[in-house]
Design a protein around this motif. Structure first.
Motif, PDB file in Angstrom:
ATOM      1  N   ALA A 168       0.817  -1.216   0.000  1.00 55.71           N
ATOM      2  CA  ALA A 168       0.000   0.000   0.000  1.00 55.71           C
ATOM      3  C   ALA A 168       0.847   1.261   0.000  1.00 55.71           C
ATOM      4  O   ALA A 168       0.401   2.330  -0.453  1.00 55.71           O
ATOM      5  N   ALA A 169       2.094   1.168   0.490  1.00 54.04           N
ATOM      6  CA  ALA A 169       2.981   2.336   0.542  1.00 54.04           C
ATOM      7  C   ALA A 169       3.722   2.570  -0.774  1.00 54.04           C
ATOM      8  O   ALA A 169       4.441   3.557  -0.912  1.00 54.04           O
ATOM      9  N   GLY A 170       3.558   1.659  -1.728  1.00 57.47           N
ATOM     10  CA  GLY A 170       4.262   1.778  -3.004  1.00 57.47           C
ATOM     11  C   GLY A 170       3.665   2.854  -3.895  1.00 57.47           C
ATOM     12  O   GLY A 170       2.630   3.457  -3.592  1.00 57.47           O
ATOM     13  N   LYS A 205      -0.171  -2.258  -7.127  1.00 56.67           N
ATOM     14  CA  LYS A 205       0.380  -2.736  -5.865  1.00 56.67           C
ATOM     15  C   LYS A 205      -0.331  -2.085  -4.677  1.00 56.67           C
ATOM     16  O   LYS A 205      -0.619  -2.734  -3.667  1.00 56.67           O
ATOM     17  N   LYS A 206      -0.604  -0.784  -4.792  1.00 59.28           N
ATOM     18  CA  LYS A 206      -1.298  -0.080  -3.711  1.00 59.28           C
ATOM     19  C   LYS A 206      -2.695  -0.667  -3.500  1.00 59.28           C
ATOM     20  O   LYS A 206      -3.133  -0.865  -2.366  1.00 59.28           O
ATOM     21  N   GLY A 228      -2.332  -3.974  -1.812  1.00 59.22           N
ATOM     22  CA  GLY A 228      -2.001  -3.785  -0.398  1.00 59.22           C
ATOM     23  C   GLY A 228      -3.226  -3.415   0.418  1.00 59.22           C
ATOM     24  O   GLY A 228      -3.435  -3.953   1.509  1.00 59.22           O
ATOM     25  N   ARG A 229      -4.036  -2.498  -0.109  1.00 56.41           N
ATOM     26  CA  ARG A 229      -5.258  -2.098   0.605  1.00 56.41           C
ATOM     27  C   ARG A 229      -6.225  -3.286   0.728  1.00 56.41           C
ATOM     28  O   ARG A 229      -6.884  -3.458   1.752  1.00 56.41           O
TER      29      ARG A 229
END
Length: 312
Positions: free
Chosen positions: A205-207, A212-213, A216-217
């Motif tokens: 999520a930090a990418g 990818k974000k 991640g979420r």
């Protein structure tokens, strides 16, 4: 000499086939314990810093391996010298599984809101401890997790043993060792993966990449539901496995389930589905009844014991 070697290899191959086949059966029978084992052990690292999660999982896994190294020889001694004790132990293990399942189902009714709030406050306080206090708390939690694992491991060994009764002694020994190794490695690899899911979600999520974000979420969103689903499936499987063990211990219950499945199979269209599901529902009902009875006895004993202690 060559003939003797070939005969020996043939015997080894035959034993390996037996071990593989029986291990699959034993694995199916212990599914209820495994589902709860994964959910329970994943919960053991709640409140620890991310850097300490995997070391805690590894420490509990090491304790689990030691538990099974103690339990397997004891089980094999029973096979060799007191095989009559296996069925009663199996029934006790099944009843305990049912009890655990019912206790989890009625958790909200048996534990007050104050206890739940106290548990939440404990988790908040835990993250504010000093390094020395954290280390002491970690050791205590690992000890508690290993004690819990001892019960779960005993259930796995006894249930596995119940599926291979009558097999040659060496086959039983090989199956128990294989099941113990496979389950210890498998369970704690899954636990390690589950407890690090949130870290993976945070990393993705930090990418900067949009996909990818989003992934991640999604991981962060689904992880709590995954844990809850594991717990629910584990509880259901505990009733199925525990009830099935009790049913096999009482022939009239086992015959009733078989007869009901046969009758269900005679129905048009849905016969095969009902024939598969009917014994499962019966085992689940048996598990609920037995678990409720054991739970009532446990709480009656606790209430009587507390009254007796207060009187003195």
């Amino acid at each position: 000499m060559a003939v003797s070697l070939l005969a020996l290899l043939d015997d080894i191959a035959f034993l390996a086939d037996d071990v593989a086949a029986m291990s699959k059966i034993a694995a199916k029978k212990t599914a209820g314990v495994l589902g709860d084992d994964i959910a329970l052990n994943a919960d053991q690292v709640t409140g620890f810093a991310p850097s300490r999660e995997l070391p805690v999982v590894f420490a509990v896994a090491k304790g689990s391996a030691i538990n099974k190294a103690i339990l397997v020889p004891i089980a094999l001694l029973l096979v060799a010298f007191a095989p009559w004790a296996l069925t009663p132990l199996l029934m006790i293990g099944g009843a305990f599984l049912c009890f655990e399942g019912v206790e989890k189902v009625f958790h909200k009714f048996l534990h007050s809101e104050a206890e739940d709030k106290a548990r939440h406050a404990e988790l908040i306080t835990h993250v504010q401890l000093t390094p020395d206090q954290l280390l002491a708390a970690e050791k205590e939690k690992i000890k508690g997790a290993v004690r819990t694992d001892f019960i779960l491991s005993a259930e796995i060994v006894v249930i596995s043993l119940g599926t291979i009764q009558g097999a040659p002694f060496m086959t039983q020994a090989a199956v128990l060792v294989a099941i113990s190794i496979a389950f210890t490695i498998g369970v704690y690899l899954v636990v390690a993966g589950v407890v690090k899911l949130d870290d993976l979600g945070l990393y993705l999520a930090a990418g900067v990449n949009g996909a990818k974000k989003a992934a991640g979420r999604f991981i962060l969103w689904i992880t709590p539901y995954l844990m809850k689903t594991l717990s629910i499936l584990g509880t259901v499987a505990m009733f199925l496995v525990g009830g099935g063990i009790i049913a096999h211990g009482f022939p009239f219950l086992h015959h009733f389930a078989e007869h009901a499945a046969h009758e269900a199979q005679e129905l048009p269209t849905v016969g095969n589905v009902l024939a598969f599901g009917t014994p499962l529902l019966i085992n689940m009902a048996i598990g609920l009844v037995v678990g409720s009875l054991v739970l009532a006895l446990v709480y009656l004993y606790k209430k009587t014991f507390r009254k007796s202690a207060a009187a003195h």
